[in-house]
Design a protein around this motif. Structure first.
Motif, mmCIF file in Angstrom:
data_model
loop_
_atom_site.group_PDB
_atom_site.id
_atom_site.type_symbol
_atom_site.label_atom_id
_atom_site.label_comp_id
_atom_site.label_asym_id
_atom_site.label_seq_id
_atom_site.Cartn_x
_atom_site.Cartn_y
_atom_site.Cartn_z
ATOM 1 N N THR A 1 0.862 -1.178 0.000
ATOM 2 C CA THR A 1 0.000 0.000 0.000
ATOM 3 C C THR A 1 0.900 1.230 0.000
ATOM 4 O O THR A 1 1.872 1.309 0.762
ATOM 5 N N ILE A 2 0.587 2.187 -0.875
ATOM 6 C CA ILE A 2 1.408 3.388 -1.023
ATOM 7 C C ILE A 2 0.543 4.638 -0.899
ATOM 8 O O ILE A 2 -0.674 4.596 -1.103
ATOM 9 N N GLN A 3 1.196 5.746 -0.567
ATOM 10 C CA GLN A 3 0.515 7.035 -0.554
ATOM 11 C C GLN A 3 1.348 8.028 -1.350
ATOM 12 O O GLN A 3 2.559 8.141 -1.153
ATOM 13 N N LEU A 4 0.680 8.753 -2.245
ATOM 14 C CA LEU A 4 1.347 9.788 -3.034
ATOM 15 C C LEU A 4 1.490 11.016 -2.146
ATOM 16 O O LEU A 4 0.503 11.608 -1.731
ATOM 17 N N MET A 5 2.724 11.387 -1.840
ATOM 18 C CA MET A 5 2.991 12.486 -0.909
ATOM 19 C C MET A 5 3.275 13.815 -1.620
ATOM 20 O O MET A 5 2.758 14.845 -1.231
ATOM 21 N N ARG A 6 4.135 13.764 -2.654
ATOM 22 C CA ARG A 6 4.582 14.997 -3.321
ATOM 23 C C ARG A 6 4.708 14.766 -4.825
ATOM 24 O O ARG A 6 4.796 13.630 -5.281
ATOM 25 N N ARG A 7 4.772 15.866 -5.557
ATOM 26 C CA ARG A 7 5.006 15.813 -6.999
ATOM 27 C C ARG A 7 6.111 16.799 -7.348
ATOM 28 O O ARG A 7 6.285 17.827 -6.686
ATOM 29 N N LYS A 8 6.855 16.470 -8.399
ATOM 30 C CA LYS A 8 7.883 17.357 -8.957
ATOM 31 C C LYS A 8 7.719 17.344 -10.471
ATOM 32 O O LYS A 8 7.654 16.279 -11.069
ATOM 33 N N GLY B 1 1.070 16.331 -2.870
ATOM 34 C CA GLY B 1 -0.006 15.602 -3.534
ATOM 35 C C GLY B 1 -0.243 16.019 -4.977
ATOM 36 O O GLY B 1 0.616 16.598 -5.641
ATOM 37 N N VAL B 2 -1.460 15.699 -5.440
ATOM 38 C CA VAL B 2 -1.903 16.055 -6.786
ATOM 39 C C VAL B 2 -3.328 16.574 -6.699
ATOM 40 O O VAL B 2 -4.163 15.980 -6.018
ATOM 41 N N VAL B 3 -3.594 17.681 -7.354
ATOM 42 C CA VAL B 3 -4.895 18.347 -7.351
ATOM 43 C C VAL B 3 -5.551 18.317 -5.962
ATOM 44 O O VAL B 3 -6.710 17.964 -5.813
ATOM 45 N N GLY B 4 -4.766 18.692 -4.947
ATOM 46 C CA GLY B 4 -5.284 18.793 -3.591
ATOM 47 C C GLY B 4 -5.462 17.477 -2.851
ATOM 48 O O GLY B 4 -6.048 17.452 -1.771
ATOM 49 N N GLN B 5 -4.959 16.397 -3.395
ATOM 50 C CA GLN B 5 -5.134 15.082 -2.758
ATOM 51 C C GLN B 5 -3.791 14.393 -2.561
ATOM 52 O O GLN B 5 -2.840 14.628 -3.309
ATOM 53 N N GLN B 6 -3.748 13.529 -1.548
ATOM 54 C CA GLN B 6 -2.608 12.632 -1.331
ATOM 55 C C GLN B 6 -3.182 11.213 -1.265
ATOM 56 O O GLN B 6 -3.315 10.625 -0.197
ATOM 57 N N PRO B 7 -3.548 10.679 -2.432
ATOM 58 C CA PRO B 7 -4.278 9.409 -2.459
ATOM 59 C C PRO B 7 -3.461 8.232 -1.922
ATOM 60 O O PRO B 7 -2.245 8.171 -2.092
ATOM 61 N N ILE B 8 -4.175 7.315 -1.281
ATOM 62 C CA ILE B 8 -3.614 6.040 -0.829
ATOM 63 C C ILE B 8 -4.087 4.972 -1.803
ATOM 64 O O ILE B 8 -5.280 4.885 -2.098
ATOM 65 N N LEU B 9 -3.143 4.183 -2.296
ATOM 66 C CA LEU B 9 -3.471 3.110 -3.239
ATOM 67 C C LEU B 9 -3.025 1.774 -2.664
ATOM 68 O O LEU B 9 -1.832 1.541 -2.470
#
Length: 128
Positions: free
Chosen positions: A44-51, A68-76
């Motif tokens: 299970t991963i969580q998107l924390m940051r983008r560059k 995150g992305v577009v205001g979200q830090q989704p967990i997959l």
């Protein structure tokens, strides 16, 4: 559509030139891009940051970072997919973007850098 896979995380990107929101005579070109993130790993991963690195033929290269992305830090969880749409404005009708996501493996807190494949931003003014 372009795709990259990093440690079982598949990132695919599809772009669209938005002619109805662009003003070529004013050097304003609008693009949208749809990103699909597939967790094909066993964690299970969580998107924390983008560059992002954004190249515009009519301007200097820009570097953008944020949470995150577009205001979200989704967990997959394994097998899950997250999709979102975002946009980019260029001064020319020709550019490209590439980048990475910083994701956290939730079971051990390990951070991984997931590649966002390079994709082209090309307006209709270059069509023959």
């Amino acid at each position: 559509m372009v795709t990259a896979i990093t440690e079982g995380i598949k990132v695919s990107v599809e772009t669209t030139y938005q002619a109805e929101f662009s003003s070529p005579h004013q050097h304003h070109f609008v693009f949208t891009y749809k990103v699909k993130i597939e967790n094909n790993s066993s964690h299970t991963i969580q998107l924390m940051r983008r560059k992002w690195e954004i190249y515009d033929a009519g301007d200097k290269t820009k570097f953008v970072e944020g949470d995150g992305v577009v205001g979200q830090q989704p967990i997959l969880e394994p097998g899950n997919v997250h999709e979102y749409v975002s946009g980019c404005n260029l001064k020319s009708g020709l550019g490209k973007m590439k980048g990475s996501y910083i994701m956290e493996k939730l079971f051990d807190g390990k951070l991984i850098e997931v590649t966002i494949p390079e994709f082209q931003l090309i307006s209709g003014i270059f069509d023959n």
